[in-house]
Design a protein around this motif. Sequence first.
Motif, PDB file in Angstrom:
ATOM      1  N   GLU A 175     -19.796-110.555  17.868  1.00 51.09           N
ATOM      2  CA  GLU A 175     -20.708-109.667  17.234  1.00 51.09           C
ATOM      3  C   GLU A 175     -22.134-109.406  18.151  1.00 51.09           C
ATOM      4  O   GLU A 175     -22.705-108.370  18.000  1.00 51.09           O
ATOM      5  N   LEU A 176     -22.425-110.286  19.115  1.00 54.06           N
ATOM      6  CA  LEU A 176     -23.553-110.340  19.718  1.00 54.06           C
ATOM      7  C   LEU A 176     -23.506-109.420  20.675  1.00 54.06           C
ATOM      8  O   LEU A 176     -24.575-108.647  21.187  1.00 54.06           O
ATOM      9  N   ARG A 177     -22.475-108.747  21.081  1.00 55.08           N
ATOM     10  CA  ARG A 177     -22.255-107.857  22.078  1.00 55.08           C
ATOM     11  C   ARG A 177     -22.927-106.298  21.398  1.00 55.08           C
ATOM     12  O   ARG A 177     -23.184-105.157  22.091  1.00 55.08           O
ATOM     13  N   SER A 178     -22.920-106.381  20.034  1.00 59.74           N
ATOM     14  CA  SER A 178     -23.686-105.158  19.275  1.00 59.74           C
ATOM     15  C   SER A 178     -24.992-104.944  19.112  1.00 59.74           C
ATOM     16  O   SER A 178     -25.419-104.228  18.583  1.00 59.74           O
ATOM     17  N   LEU A 179     -25.670-106.076  19.770  1.00 59.20           N
ATOM     18  CA  LEU A 179     -27.189-106.315  19.383  1.00 59.20           C
ATOM     19  C   LEU A 179     -27.888-105.150  19.957  1.00 59.20           C
ATOM     20  O   LEU A 179     -28.734-104.527  19.279  1.00 59.20           O
TER      21      LEU A 179
END
Length: 434
Positions: free
Chosen positions: A342-346
């Motif tokens: 999910e952190l790739r969508s920050l």
Amino acid sequence: MSRDSQRRFDVLVIGGGPAGMAAAVRAAECGVDVGIVDDNASLGGQIWRAGSQDGRSQDAIRWSELLRTAGVTMLCGKRAFDQLEAGVLLAEGDNDLCELRYQNLILATGARERFLPFPGWTLPNVMGAGGLQAMVKSGLPIRGKRVVVAGTGPLLLAVAAYLRKHGAEIPIICEQAPWSTLARFSLALLMHPAKIKQGLQLKRELAGIPFAANSWPLAARGQQALESVTISRGKESEVIQCDYLACGFHLIPNVELPQLLGCQIQAGHIRVDEFQRTTVEGIFCAGEPTGIGGVELALIEGQIAGLAAAKGMAEARKLFGEREKARRFARILDRTFRLRPELRSLPSPETVVCRCDDVPYSRLQEYTSWRAAKLHTRCGMGPCQGRVCGPATLFLFSWNPDSVRPPVFPARIESLAALVDGLERENSSVGGGF
């Protein structure tokens, strides 16, 4: 370069953190001439960095005393930036240049924090967790300041405890790992009683501070500097007013100098054998560059490397079992605090990924490799030489920086000129005439 600037050692250690200090001590105890080089004013690395009123851990005091009594030559405030020839490194100080010659080399270059881009991460007072701690140790006033601590791993708790001890107010600690994973980690600690003791100590020091799992920063906001941070809490978000945001998304090994010297990389770390020997003859590696494992593993690997470099193979072998136990715990840490997808969508399209050259996320999305992005956007070509944006793009796009070029750190023109002169002298001495 003058002859006075040349130093010769049987064993040369690059890096003055726990691994480097342990390596230097054990090598010197074998009766060889040992030198240790570090770019800080004193040894200890980030983990044992001295503070004005902080005191130092018993381990730090012990290894510092062993280093002094072993007769190791300490070269602080110097940074190795290139290789003149096999067995010769160039190191630059504030006002000098050293030619360091060695029979065996031990690389203990440590690690740095991983930064992940999100909206507002370049605002003043948004810092790495370890970076903020280091600045406080160096005198930055933190008393009365509100500091949100976010990211992943045990470092967050240690930093929060340190900042609180020095008067900071910690409104929340945000850990990206889910509660289920943290619960399994707690059970795994039953096999490591010393770690349980450390954990209970941190729990006492952090009593009353809210801790949120499944939580990470979504955006930082402010006019001239940070004023607030928006964090995720499950499916909800929350805005917290703060003066500092201390972010730490695990560590990245410093492998640039080993790569420059030809050491083989495997899964992002330096490949070593059971005696910490790299794939290059006469070069050993210990500590975080061989795999992020913490101070205990670094000390053991450093001792093995130091003994092996000084031909103390039998003594080095006695530490293999202790090293394997420390490596098992390191693997548990890696599984527990692995970054979630999910952190790739920050990042938003406008979020800067390469701070040195102001390259936004949207520009990088056009390319399929680190090399292509570097050629077209200058990503990774600024003063940090990809040390910040390289690991970020590795996580965001699965890009691997595919080359390291000298100098591995910024160097003065006169130092580079001395390097050229040295190479010309070398070529003239080995080349014949017509």
